[in-house]
Scaffold this motif. Structure first.
Motif, PDB file in Angstrom:
ATOM      1  N   GLY A  19      11.082 -34.929  -8.820  1.00 58.88           N
ATOM      2  CA  GLY A  19      11.876 -33.986  -8.046  1.00 58.88           C
ATOM      3  C   GLY A  19      12.154 -34.361  -6.604  1.00 58.88           C
ATOM      4  O   GLY A  19      12.284 -33.471  -5.754  1.00 58.88           O
ATOM      5  N   LEU A  20      12.294 -35.663  -6.304  1.00 54.24           N
ATOM      6  CA  LEU A  20      12.536 -36.061  -4.910  1.00 54.24           C
ATOM      7  C   LEU A  20      13.910 -35.600  -4.439  1.00 54.24           C
ATOM      8  O   LEU A  20      14.929 -35.859  -5.086  1.00 54.24           O
ATOM      9  N   ASP A  21      13.912 -34.917  -3.307  1.00 49.84           N
ATOM     10  CA  ASP A  21      15.142 -34.492  -2.646  1.00 49.84           C
ATOM     11  C   ASP A  21      15.131 -34.999  -1.212  1.00 49.84           C
ATOM     12  O   ASP A  21      14.088 -34.993  -0.547  1.00 49.84           O
ATOM     13  N   LYS A  22      16.295 -35.432  -0.734  1.00 54.27           N
ATOM     14  CA  LYS A  22      16.407 -35.838   0.666  1.00 54.27           C
ATOM     15  C   LYS A  22      17.833 -35.641   1.133  1.00 54.27           C
ATOM     16  O   LYS A  22      18.793 -36.052   0.469  1.00 54.27           O
ATOM     17  N   SER A  23      17.967 -34.978   2.279  1.00 51.69           N
ATOM     18  CA  SER A  23      19.288 -34.754   2.867  1.00 51.69           C
ATOM     19  C   SER A  23      19.290 -35.187   4.320  1.00 51.69           C
ATOM     20  O   SER A  23      18.266 -35.113   5.013  1.00 51.69           O
ATOM     21  N   TYR A  24      20.439 -35.653   4.773  1.00 51.34           N
ATOM     22  CA  TYR A  24      20.670 -35.941   6.186  1.00 51.34           C
ATOM     23  C   TYR A  24      21.765 -34.993   6.654  1.00 51.34           C
ATOM     24  O   TYR A  24      22.949 -35.209   6.372  1.00 51.34           O
ATOM     25  N   LYS A  25      21.331 -33.916   7.299  1.00 52.93           N
ATOM     26  CA  LYS A  25      22.246 -32.834   7.676  1.00 52.93           C
ATOM     27  C   LYS A  25      22.967 -32.324   6.431  1.00 52.93           C
ATOM     28  O   LYS A  25      22.344 -31.828   5.520  1.00 52.93           O
ATOM     29  N   GLU A  26      24.286 -32.475   6.356  1.00 57.97           N
ATOM     30  CA  GLU A  26      25.040 -31.940   5.223  1.00 57.97           C
ATOM     31  C   GLU A  26      25.106 -32.906   4.040  1.00 57.97           C
ATOM     32  O   GLU A  26      25.570 -32.535   2.962  1.00 57.97           O
ATOM     33  N   LEU A  27      24.636 -34.140   4.249  1.00 58.27           N
ATOM     34  CA  LEU A  27      24.714 -35.153   3.197  1.00 58.27           C
ATOM     35  C   LEU A  27      23.434 -35.151   2.359  1.00 58.27           C
ATOM     36  O   LEU A  27      22.356 -35.487   2.846  1.00 58.27           O
ATOM     37  N   ARG A  28      23.548 -34.753   1.095  1.00 59.79           N
ATOM     38  CA  ARG A  28      22.402 -34.739   0.193  1.00 59.79           C
ATOM     39  C   ARG A  28      22.315 -36.094  -0.515  1.00 59.79           C
ATOM     40  O   ARG A  28      23.111 -36.399  -1.389  1.00 59.79           O
ATOM     41  N   VAL A  29      21.337 -36.896  -0.110  1.00 57.86           N
ATOM     42  CA  VAL A  29      21.230 -38.270  -0.596  1.00 57.86           C
ATOM     43  C   VAL A  29      20.505 -38.340  -1.940  1.00 57.86           C
ATOM     44  O   VAL A  29      20.931 -39.046  -2.847  1.00 57.86           O
ATOM     45  N   LEU A  30      19.392 -37.617  -2.067  1.00 59.08           N
ATOM     46  CA  LEU A  30      18.640 -37.569  -3.325  1.00 59.08           C
ATOM     47  C   LEU A  30      18.652 -36.147  -3.855  1.00 59.08           C
ATOM     48  O   LEU A  30      18.456 -35.194  -3.108  1.00 59.08           O
ATOM     49  N   ARG A  31      18.837 -36.023  -5.180  1.00 55.69           N
ATOM     50  CA  ARG A  31      18.980 -34.711  -5.799  1.00 55.69           C
ATOM     51  C   ARG A  31      18.041 -34.573  -7.004  1.00 55.69           C
ATOM     52  O   ARG A  31      18.481 -34.565  -8.142  1.00 55.69           O
ATOM     53  N   GLY A  32      16.752 -34.503  -6.748  1.00 57.01           N
ATOM     54  CA  GLY A  32      15.796 -34.311  -7.825  1.00 57.01           C
ATOM     55  C   GLY A  32      15.545 -35.564  -8.637  1.00 57.01           C
ATOM     56  O   GLY A  32      15.725 -35.572  -9.856  1.00 57.01           O
ATOM     57  N   VAL A  33      15.135 -36.635  -7.980  1.00 58.65           N
ATOM     58  CA  VAL A  33      14.904 -37.925  -8.642  1.00 58.65           C
ATOM     59  C   VAL A  33      13.555 -37.933  -9.354  1.00 58.65           C
ATOM     60  O   VAL A  33      12.525 -37.604  -8.758  1.00 58.65           O
ATOM     61  N   ASP A  34      13.554 -38.326 -10.636  1.00 58.35           N
ATOM     62  CA  ASP A  34      12.333 -38.438 -11.451  1.00 58.35           C
ATOM     63  C   ASP A  34      12.279 -39.812 -12.103  1.00 58.35           C
ATOM     64  O   ASP A  34      13.276 -40.257 -12.677  1.00 58.35           O
ATOM     65  N   PHE A  35      11.117 -40.465 -12.035  1.00 58.25           N
ATOM     66  CA  PHE A  35      10.886 -41.667 -12.837  1.00 58.25           C
ATOM     67  C   PHE A  35       9.428 -42.087 -12.721  1.00 58.25           C
ATOM     68  O   PHE A  35       8.697 -41.635 -11.846  1.00 58.25           O
ATOM     69  N   GLU A  36       9.013 -42.961 -13.651  1.00 60.78           N
ATOM     70  CA  GLU A  36       7.672 -43.537 -13.636  1.00 60.78           C
ATOM     71  C   GLU A  36       7.785 -45.038 -13.830  1.00 60.78           C
ATOM     72  O   GLU A  36       8.711 -45.521 -14.483  1.00 60.78           O
ATOM     73  N   VAL A  37       6.823 -45.768 -13.250  1.00 60.09           N
ATOM     74  CA  VAL A  37       6.785 -47.218 -13.390  1.00 60.09           C
ATOM     75  C   VAL A  37       5.417 -47.615 -13.925  1.00 60.09           C
ATOM     76  O   VAL A  37       4.392 -47.302 -13.322  1.00 60.09           O
ATOM     77  N   ALA A  38       5.405 -48.296 -15.076  1.00 60.91           N
ATOM     78  CA  ALA A  38       4.151 -48.741 -15.680  1.00 60.91           C
ATOM     79  C   ALA A  38       3.560 -49.892 -14.885  1.00 60.91           C
ATOM     80  O   ALA A  38       4.281 -50.683 -14.253  1.00 60.91           O
TER      81      ALA A  38
END
Length: 265
Positions: A19-38
């Motif tokens: 669920g990674l989210d990241k925004s810079y002011k009005e710009l939403r760069v990440l929108r709920g990123v999910d993953f795993e690395v073995a």
């Protein structure tokens, strides 16, 4: 080149993101990123420029805080256990972070001393051999080719044997030969037990290197799987006879290799 297995400090996936989210002011760069690395695998985060790849790496390497979501690297939370995360990772950015005034060997010794390791000269010589830089170790880095600089940069990142390595666009600006050199170095890392998260915009790079590939588009992971699994998303290919022509890369490497042999003789 043979790189020893790193010490694994925790069980479970090497990288766990939810669920990674990241925004810079009005710009939403990440929108709920999910993953795993073995552990011990190569994971490619594939996407165009501006997709959010570098933002993910900066969050995972504790250089940036997410607005929401959680991430664990080698079993450690990137926010509450940031110091532990930094001790478990190395980060190689888009451009080689080497000192051109120093020799290759001096660059490695400098990093080993900064990490307060014993026998920095021995560590430097060992890495120079593993990355096929022994003959160039006494030369100033300013004389190195792009591929040599990138290999040295990766070697520097391995000092201290971090179990997790982030490679952010590692072959940007490199020529075909240098790219192949870097690809081989990355494969050797995984074979030695290092977990590699690779960000790239090059489709062939992800195809050549990754055990799993996630496509990041407009801040979201839209697909995540092995190359075989991703190919199954498309209709089955029709079987037709097609005369295979050599690619430009095949021609380039054949011509350059032959010229090099003639020169050596």
């Amino acid at each position: 080149m043979s790189i020893p297995a790193t010490i694994q400090q925790a069980s479970g996936p090497a990288i766990h993101v939810r669920g990674l989210d990241k925004s810079y002011k009005e710009l939403r760069v990440l929108r709920g990123v999910d993953f795993e690395v073995a552990r011990g695998s190569i994971f490619a985060l594939l996407g165009s420029n501006g997709a959010g790849k570098t933002t993910v790496v900066r969050i995972l390497s504790t250089l940036l805080k997410a607005d929401a979501g959680t991430a664990r690297v080698n079993g450690f939370d990137v926010v509450t256990q940031a110091t532990d995360v930094r001790e478990a990772i190395s980060l190689t950015g888009q451009f080689a972070a080497v000192d051109e005034i120093l020799t290759g060997r001096e660059n490695l010794i400098l990093v080993a001393r900064l990490r307060h390791l014993k026998n920095p000269g021995v560590i430097a010589d060992d890495l120079l051999k593993r990355f096929a830089l022994a003959e160039a170790g006494a030369r100033r880095v300013a004389t190195y080719s792009g591929g040599m600089r990138r290999r040295l940069d990766i070697a520097m990142s391995l000092i201290g044997k971090p179990p997790v390595m982030f490679l952010d666009e590692p072959t940007t600006g490199l020529d075909p030969e240098a790219r192949i050199e870097v690809w081989q170095a990355v494969k050797e890392l995984a074979e030695g037990g290092t977990t590699v998260l690779l960000t790239t915009q090059y489709l062939d790079e992800a195809e050549q290197l990754a055990d799993r590939i996630a496509i990041l588009h407009e801040g979201r992971i839209i697909v995540d799987g092995t190359l075989t699994e991703l190919k199954q998303l498309l209709p089955a290919a029709k079987v037709e006879y097609v005369e295979k022509q050599p690619s430009l890369e095949d021609v380039f490497l054949a011509v350059v290799g032959r010229t090099g042999e003639d020169t050596a003789n």
